[in-house]
Motif scaffolding. Structure first.
Motif, PDB file in Angstrom:
ATOM      1  N   ASN A 122      -2.279  10.501   6.285  1.00 20.65           N
ATOM      2  CA  ASN A 122      -2.342  10.859   4.926  1.00 20.65           C
ATOM      3  C   ASN A 122      -2.716   9.581   4.124  1.00 20.65           C
ATOM      4  O   ASN A 122      -2.067   8.398   4.208  1.00 20.65           O
ATOM      5  N   SER A 168      -3.476  14.851   1.286  1.00 19.09           N
ATOM      6  CA  SER A 168      -3.010  13.514   0.319  1.00 19.09           C
ATOM      7  C   SER A 168      -2.738  14.532  -0.793  1.00 19.09           C
ATOM      8  O   SER A 168      -3.775  14.761  -1.544  1.00 19.09           O
ATOM      9  N   GLU A 169      -1.352  14.498  -1.431  1.00 21.98           N
ATOM     10  CA  GLU A 169      -1.254  14.935  -2.783  1.00 21.98           C
ATOM     11  C   GLU A 169      -1.987  14.008  -3.734  1.00 21.98           C
ATOM     12  O   GLU A 169      -2.522  14.562  -4.888  1.00 21.98           O
ATOM     13  N   ASN A 170      -1.969  12.803  -3.602  1.00 19.61           N
ATOM     14  CA  ASN A 170      -2.472  11.845  -4.583  1.00 19.61           C
ATOM     15  C   ASN A 170      -4.197  12.247  -4.687  1.00 19.61           C
ATOM     16  O   ASN A 170      -4.826  12.227  -5.743  1.00 19.61           O
ATOM     17  N   ASP A 206      -2.178   9.131   0.925  1.00 22.03           N
ATOM     18  CA  ASP A 206      -1.721   9.017  -0.421  1.00 22.03           C
ATOM     19  C   ASP A 206      -1.814   7.300  -1.028  1.00 22.03           C
ATOM     20  O   ASP A 206      -2.140   7.118  -2.072  1.00 22.03           O
TER      21      ASP A 206
END
Length: 213
Positions: free
Chosen positions: A4, A71-73, A6
């Motif tokens: 991930n 990845s949320e970002n 992020d």
């Protein structure tokens, strides 16, 4: 969470350009140019989303795009920066957890499989292959080591990258697993391929067989 990015989202593109110049962008632009008009496109691990604007420049309309990113970002950046007219479904998910409910004409994976250990590669390859229609295109870009005689600086740079992102983003890979034999085992053929950065970076347009391999 493994693999991930992020924590790297805010500087990832700048770092890649610092290390590789325009090589990563170039290789992805070359394979993106093979997307046919009016296609259903699945992008897995698209990162910050700059490729969406590249795609829109080639196909202002007519595509249906599904954009899967763990990845949320990264996903937030992609949603914020995309200004095209092709409809995009943004999905935050690991590839192995993403439910594929329709066949796609094109799958795009760039610098995705170099994050994975062998077991995850096998799982993801099987899953994505099942979601690509017969005769469809798989646009693949990643790092490449010459198995017979790898260059020292290729190995050093790759191990440095893996170590850095293993510490920062919990990347699970400890070595680069060659993908061409895996694609061949599924019956894929190479329609065309590109190389750059001393052959350390490859872009390959794979074609899925029309029937069962």
């Amino acid at each position: 969470m493994q693999n991930n990015y992020d924590r790297a989202a805010w500087f990832y593109d700048s770092l890649s350009r610092l290390v590789f110049g325009k090589a990563l962008v170039y290789i992805q632009q070359k394979i993106l140019a093979h997307i046919p008009a009016n296609s259903k496109v699945l992008i897995v691990g698209g990162g910050t989303g700059w490729i969406l604007n590249e795609i829109a420049a080639l196909h202002p309309t007519g595509l249906q795009i599904t954009y899967v990113e763990i990845s949320e970002n990264m996903l937030h950046l992609a949603q914020k920066d995309y200004h095209g007219r092709n409809p995009v479904s943004f999905v935050q998910s690991a590839v192995e957890d993403f439910p594929i409910t329709q066949p796609y004409d094109v799958i795009f994976t760039a610098f995705l499989f170099d994050n994975f250990a062998q077991d995850r590669i096998d799982t993801c390859l099987q899953k994505l292959d099942a979601g690509l229609r017969p005769g469809g295109l798989w646009l693949f870009a990643d790092f490449h080591l010459d198995v017979a005689k790898p260059k020292f600086w290729h190995k050093y740079l790759l191990q440095s990258m893996l170590f850095f992102f293993r510490m920062l983003c919990k990347v699970e890979a400890t070595r680069l697993i060659p993908m061409e034999p895996a694609f061949r085992s599924y019956g894929y053929t190479i329609a065309t391929q590109y190389e750059t950065y001393g052959r350390f970076i490859k872009g390959i347009v794979y074609r899925k067989p029309e029937g069962d391999p």
